[in-house]
Design a protein around this motif. Structure first.
Motif: not given
Length: 421
Positions: A253-272
């Motif tokens: 369900r990770l899609v990110r908020g900007l239209d220009y992304y293609t293929r790889t998207v990623f996000e790093i979340q903190p512990e808490d």
RNA sequence: GUGAGUGUAGCCCAGUGGUCUAAGGCGCCAGGUUGUGGCCCUGGAGAACGAGGGUUCAAAUCCCUCCACUCACCCCA
């Protein structure tokens, strides 16, 4: 009284150690990976952002600081870092350099939002962009860089979310499948999602409404509809991340908020992960350079919030080194002594010794209190006797020992003493 | 844009209608005998109690409006 505008703040001296620390780690990482710094203007032509970020995104729709300059041109305070770097890549003909071109920035970002913990109208991002190569090894490297960056800060417990959202070849098929799935459900969607269904169906996937989440969980997955090229790219990326020992979770369900992304998207979340559960994020934007008028040029990058990093450093009580300050304080009594002190301070500074001098002819007691408040390592005291003898009292503030030393040899004496620490 | 909470000196805060021309702590300044810090002691400066209006004999304390800040939602870094 004037106050800093809503959602902005002053970074006071007491905060500077954190800032310098985080920026230094960013510089270190970039040097290690061969990324060079670029600083672009704080504002750009509005069209740069509307065209790249996407007209249907929250950023463009409601968060941009846009104004007409005196010449009537529409300008916007940078709401994200990638588009300006791409603009610079094109403007300076960087396609003639060795590809990929690897750039990084540390810069203020402006978004008109309601501020809250970890969210500001002016915040700062460290980001990097690798432009001109589509090897998934580069995706892995960028993710590795982001990951190492947070580790090098001393943060613990962060997690990596990963997804692939396809390219312009496979995206239409996927969106068709998505619409087919959602159309019969339209009546059950939240009001926001009904709009998304028409304007930006990908965003349906990351709706926070519980009922919508259920539907999103059961929705067609991007990874099941990737074209062979995108699928191969994603598979290789995952293999490389395993090679690098970077744990990741594929989140469909990770899609990110900007239209220009293609293929790889990623996000790093903190512990808490509190309300603001993102430390940084990024992805590939293989069509963006072309969209901005260049030749087809694949690229990938990421951005991370400095304030978020600092927030988490504090949350995890990660110690940061103090900034160096003058170690020597000069106290003086009487006009002659002050004149000697002024010359002495200047002379020591020319020798590279940091010096703070008392001002305002306070009592010696008061000056010593100042020296103490400065945490001076050594204090020099000048009075009538010392001036007459061309000397100064040198006091060690830790041991309280003091002795008289001639002015002539003071610089080397202090250098020696400070070096011996 | 929506919702909730808060608003007293530089900072933390006491105060719930009269004894508040507002207490305390931190910080700041000065002094504790002759030219010396950190601890301690004493003194001092610093607040028209967010702004405006209202109720009342009387308001920091009650009501209204506005503003600001904070947190949360949306969304993100």
């Amino acid at each position: 009284m004037y106050r800093a505008p809503r959602g902005t703040n002053d970074i006071l001296p007491q905060e500077q150690p954190h800032w310098r620390y985080v920026e230094a780690r960013a510089d270190d990482i970039c040097q290690l990976y061969g990324y060079e710094r670029i600083d672009s203007p704080a504002f750009e032509e509005t069209a740069l952002f509307t065209r790249s970020v996407g007209a249907g995104t929250d950023i463009v729709e409601k968060e941009m600081y846009t104004f007409a300059d005196k010449g009537g041109k529409m300008m916007t305070l940078r709401p994200e870092g990638t588009a300006p770097v791409c603009r610079a890549y094109l403007e300076h003909g960087m396609h003639n350099l060795n590809q990929p071109v690897k750039l990084y920035y540390i810069a203020p970002i402006f978004r008109y939002e309601r501020p809250q913990a970890g969210r500001l109208r002016q915040h700062h991002q460290f980001g990097c962009e690798a432009i001109g190569d589509n090897d998934p090894a580069l995706d892995a490297e960028v993710i590795d860089m982001a990951w190492r960056f947070f580790l090098s800060l001393g943060l613990r417990g962060q997690s990596l979310l990963l997804n692939s959202i396809g390219c312009r070849k496979c995206r239409p098929d996927y969106l068709a499948a998505l619409k087919e799935y959602y159309d019969p459900l339209a009546a059950k969607l939240c009001p926001d999602c009904r709009v998304r269904l028409e304007r930006n169906p990908l965003r349906l996937l990351d709706c926070k409404t519980p009922s919508c989440q259920e539907m999103a969980d059961a929705a067609p997955r991007t990874v099941d509809r990737l074209c062979p090229e995108c699928n191969g790219h994603f598979e290789r990326l995952k293999k490389y991340l395993q090679l690098l020992d970077i744990p990741f979770q594929v989140n469909n369900r990770l899609v990110r908020g900007l239209d220009y992304y293609t293929r790889t998207v990623f996000e790093i979340q903190p512990e808490d992960a509190g309300a603001q559960g993102t430390l940084g994020g990024g992805g590939r934007y293989d069509d963006l350079i072309e969209e901005l008028g260049g030749r087809p040029t694949p690229a990938i990058g990421f951005g991370s919030g400095i304030e978020r990093a600092i927030l988490n450093l504090k949350k995890q009580s990660v110690p940061v080194p103090p900034l160096p300050r003058p170690q020597v304080f000069i106290a003086h009594m009487g006009e002659e002594a002050e004149e000697t002190a002024i010359r002495l301070a200047s002379g020591l500074r020319r020798e590279g010794i940091g010096v703070v001098m008392a001002t305002d002819q306070r009592s010696l007691k008061s000056q010593m209190r100042q020296a103490n408040a400065f945490s001076a390592r050594y204090c020099l005291v000048l009075g009538k006797d010392e001036v007459a003898a061309a000397a100064a009292v040198l006091k060690d503030m830790q041991t309280a020992e003091q002795r008289t030393a001639p002015l002539a040899g003071l610089a080397s004496l202090l250098k020696q003493a400070l070096a011996g620490e």
